[in-house]
Write a protein that holds these residues in place. Structure first.
Motif, PDB file in Angstrom:
ATOM      1  N   LEU A 117      -1.486   0.253  -5.163  1.00 19.55           N
ATOM      2  CA  LEU A 117      -2.356  -0.148  -4.136  1.00 19.55           C
ATOM      3  C   LEU A 117      -2.368  -1.265  -3.191  1.00 19.55           C
ATOM      4  CD1 LEU A 117      -5.330   0.910  -3.213  1.00 19.55           C
ATOM      5  CD2 LEU A 117      -6.868  -0.888  -4.841  1.00 19.55           C
ATOM      6  N   LEU A 118      -2.357  -2.411  -3.755  1.00 20.06           N
ATOM      7  CA  LEU A 118      -1.498  -3.182  -2.627  1.00 20.06           C
ATOM      8  C   LEU A 118      -0.114  -2.862  -1.682  1.00 20.06           C
ATOM      9  CD1 LEU A 118      -2.432  -6.454  -4.837  1.00 20.06           C
ATOM     10  CD2 LEU A 118      -3.791  -5.307  -3.114  1.00 20.06           C
ATOM     11  N   ASN A 119       0.812  -2.422  -2.298  1.00 16.48           N
ATOM     12  CA  ASN A 119       1.790  -2.084  -1.654  1.00 16.48           C
ATOM     13  C   ASN A 119       1.914  -0.618  -0.586  1.00 16.48           C
ATOM     14  OD1 ASN A 119       4.566  -1.696  -1.237  1.00 16.48           O
ATOM     15  ND2 ASN A 119       4.718  -0.526  -2.395  1.00 16.48           N
ATOM     16  N   SER A 120       0.532   0.018  -0.927  1.00 17.97           N
ATOM     17  CA  SER A 120       0.937   1.089   0.086  1.00 17.97           C
ATOM     18  C   SER A 120      -0.266   0.031   1.689  1.00 17.97           C
ATOM     19  CB  SER A 120      -0.307   2.033  -0.453  1.00 17.97           C
ATOM     20  OG  SER A 120       0.033   2.704  -1.711  1.00 17.97           O
ATOM     21  N   ILE A 121      -1.440  -1.094   1.344  1.00 17.55           N
ATOM     22  CA  ILE A 121      -1.972  -1.270   2.235  1.00 17.55           C
ATOM     23  C   ILE A 121      -1.232  -1.760   2.843  1.00 17.55           C
ATOM     24  CG2 ILE A 121      -4.180  -2.931   2.947  1.00 17.55           C
ATOM     25  CD1 ILE A 121      -4.997  -1.880  -0.118  1.00 17.55           C
ATOM     26  N   ALA A 122       0.057  -2.655   2.893  1.00 20.11           N
ATOM     27  CA  ALA A 122       0.945  -3.573   2.894  1.00 20.11           C
ATOM     28  C   ALA A 122       1.493  -2.453   4.500  1.00 20.11           C
ATOM     29  CB  ALA A 122       1.894  -4.672   2.282  1.00 20.11           C
ATOM     30  N   GLN A 123       2.279  -1.458   3.185  1.00 19.87           N
ATOM     31  CA  GLN A 123       3.044  -0.700   4.753  1.00 19.87           C
ATOM     32  C   GLN A 123       2.388   0.120   5.543  1.00 19.87           C
ATOM     33  OE1 GLN A 123       6.618   0.975   2.336  1.00 19.87           O
ATOM     34  NE2 GLN A 123       5.711  -0.148   0.249  1.00 19.87           N
ATOM     35  N   LEU A 124       0.672   0.274   5.011  1.00 23.17           N
ATOM     36  CA  LEU A 124       0.137   1.020   6.053  1.00 23.17           C
ATOM     37  C   LEU A 124       1.335   2.691   6.481  1.00 23.17           C
ATOM     38  CD1 LEU A 124      -2.627   0.603   7.571  1.00 23.17           C
ATOM     39  CD2 LEU A 124      -1.154  -0.176   9.154  1.00 23.17           C
ATOM     40  N   GLY A 125       1.543   3.600   5.955  1.00 21.51           N
ATOM     41  CA  GLY A 125       2.307   3.938   6.420  1.00 21.51           C
ATOM     42  C   GLY A 125       3.276   3.834   6.831  1.00 21.51           C
ATOM     43  N   LEU A 126       3.969   2.758   7.258  1.00 19.44           N
ATOM     44  CA  LEU A 126       4.803   2.756   8.345  1.00 19.44           C
ATOM     45  C   LEU A 126       6.124   3.210   7.992  1.00 19.44           C
ATOM     46  CD1 LEU A 126       3.191  -0.415   9.734  1.00 19.44           C
ATOM     47  CD2 LEU A 126       3.335   1.619  10.940  1.00 19.44           C
ATOM     48  N   PRO A 127       6.666   3.091   7.098  1.00 20.25           N
ATOM     49  CA  PRO A 127       7.915   3.808   6.788  1.00 20.25           C
ATOM     50  C   PRO A 127       7.947   4.949   6.667  1.00 20.25           C
ATOM     51  CG  PRO A 127       7.096   2.053   4.676  1.00 20.25           C
ATOM     52  CD  PRO A 127       6.211   2.059   5.372  1.00 20.25           C
ATOM     53  N   THR A 128       6.856   5.994   7.031  1.00 19.05           N
ATOM     54  CA  THR A 128       7.077   7.481   7.243  1.00 19.05           C
ATOM     55  C   THR A 128       7.242   7.708   8.346  1.00 19.05           C
ATOM     56  OG1 THR A 128       5.749   7.789   4.946  1.00 19.05           O
ATOM     57  CG2 THR A 128       5.511   9.782   6.822  1.00 19.05           C
TER      58      THR A 128
END
Length: 430
Positions: A51-62
């Motif tokens: 969950l925290l990893n998803s929040i941190a990355q904010l979908g930016l790699p995709t």
């Protein structure tokens, strides 16, 4: 284009095979050194990590993968802008965990031993952020070798640290050993970052390229927010999973030790085994994203249909034999890999359902690459609600951790069929 897609897919599959083998060795070493209780604690902290990893990355790699593939942006500025946005979020998460780790572990996860692991997550996230943004650059350029090399090196580094570190930390307590496993990701991701930087052509950047560009920020967030919405919804569901399980099962009379051990069996043994073929489908999906993105912008819908059919066919070609083997020989496989027979009955029920999971990844990747991340997000959202409700309701029926198997099955079936329906609908209308 065809040869490049096949080449990229093959590279990812071969690389994925080696990393999966290394990953299984890591898992075997891990389960044998920290035991079922340690695996249970590790499994209970992972939904929070996700969950925290998803929040941190904010979908930016995709978002980077899609935008860099279009070849009309300043790619270096896109990468640095994405990294800066994510690192800002990382700092906020780190502060939050420092303040609240004791409360979260004791009151939500119902195990104070997880406090150190929560703190460890905060220190790991910045390294994951930078590594994944750089990784996306190479994916978009369809340069798969850096991805494969870094994955293998990451696993080797992790294996070395686990072999050396766990025997030392486990003498201090199981909570220290679990926290160390999480912290070992720092060294894994750092090794990848160094390699990515070394392999980026003309790494030197001007001040203008290092400065966040408003237009690029807007384009990144336009794709990232719906994408992360989908992942975030899924992560929230998984975050709630151990909370609901421990709350309800404790309430109906199960012991905390039973819950931790059974949760460890399902996540540490059962799901690790039945999801083995997913590295093939993940490789196919990753290779599919830039191909679909480029052809969708060119309105080449027939080619997208062809590539999606190939991806699903290949996934089933791998998934069907794996399903048969897992169904017929679960005791042998568990004994060979983990020296246990715990989880056999769980495997026999969940394996046929996982056949749908194997094709879910390429379907979802296609949907997101066609600028339909919001549709995918809706499917994930409904699936998460169904999963959470199923978990809550079935946990009250005193069937132990079978409630988790049922809830997982409901989610897989719904999300796969929902995404498949919408992909077919979009391609049919164009």
């Amino acid at each position: 284009m065809k040869n490049k897609f096949i080449k990229s897919t093959l590279i990812l599959i071969v690389g994925g095979f080696f990393t999966k083998v290394l990953g299984m060795i890591i898992k075997i070493v891990l389960t044998r050194t920290i035991g079922t209780t340690g695996i249970g604690l590790y499994s209970m902290i992972m939904p929070t990590f996700m969950l925290l990893n998803s929040i941190a990355q904010l979908g930016l790699p995709t978002a980077l993968n899609v935008l860099v593939a279009n070849e009309k942006y300043n790619t270096k500025n896109l990468v640095f802008t994405a990294i800066l946005i994510s690192l800002s979020i990382d700092i906020l998460i780190m502060i939050f965990l420092i303040i609240s780790s004791n409360y979260l572990s004791s009151n939500l996860l119902n195990d104070s031993r997880l406090s150190l692991s929560l703190l460890s997550i905060g220190f790991v996230l910045p390294f994951i952020t930078v590594s994944n943004c750089l990784r996306s650059y190479f994916f978009a350029r369809q340069r798969m070798y850096p991805h494969v090399i870094t994955n293998i090196i990451e696993d080797l580094v992790k294996l070395i640290f686990i072999i050396i570190g766990i025997p030392f930390f486990i003498t201090k307590g199981i909570e220290y050993a679990v926290a160390f496993v999480i912290l070992s990701n720092i060294f894994c991701e750092l090794s990848s970052i160094i390699i990515f930087i070394f392999l980026i052509p003309n790494f030197k950047c001007s001040k203008k390229e290092l400065r966040p560009n408003k237009a690029n920020v807007k384009e990144l967030l336009k794709i990232a927010i719906p994408t992360t919405g989908s992942r975030l919804i899924g992560s929230i569901g998984y975050f709630l999973e151990p909370i609901i399980i421990t709350y309800v099962l404790l309430k109906v009379g199960y012991s905390n030790n039973f819950i931790v051990n059974e949760y460890g069996i399902i996540n540490g043994y059962v799901m690790q085994l039945v999801l083995l073929p997913s590295f093939f489908t993940a490789a196919i999906s990753q290779a599919l994203i830039p191909i679909v993105s480029k052809n969708y912008s060119k309105k080449n819908y027939k080619y997208i249909k062809k590539k999606l059919k190939q991806a699903i066919f290949t996934s089933l070609l791998i998934g069907i034999p794996a399903t048969i083997i897992f169904e017929l020989f679960p005791e042998n496989l568990l004994g060979l890999l983990f020296k246990t027979n715990k989880g056999v009955e769980y495997i026999k029920v969940i394996v046929p359902i996982c056949l749908l999971h194997y094709i879910q990844s390429p379907i979802s990747s296609t949907l997101q690459s066609m600028n339909s991340a919001r549709i995918s997000m809706m499917g994930t959202f409904i699936g998460m609600i169904l999963r959470t409700l199923s978990l809550f309701i079935f946990s009250f029926l005193r069937i132990g951790l079978w409630s988790l198997i049922v809830a997982t099955s409901v989610n897989i079936i719904f999300v796969t069929l929902f995404d498949l329906y919408n992909v077919k609908k979009l391609l049919k209308s164009n």
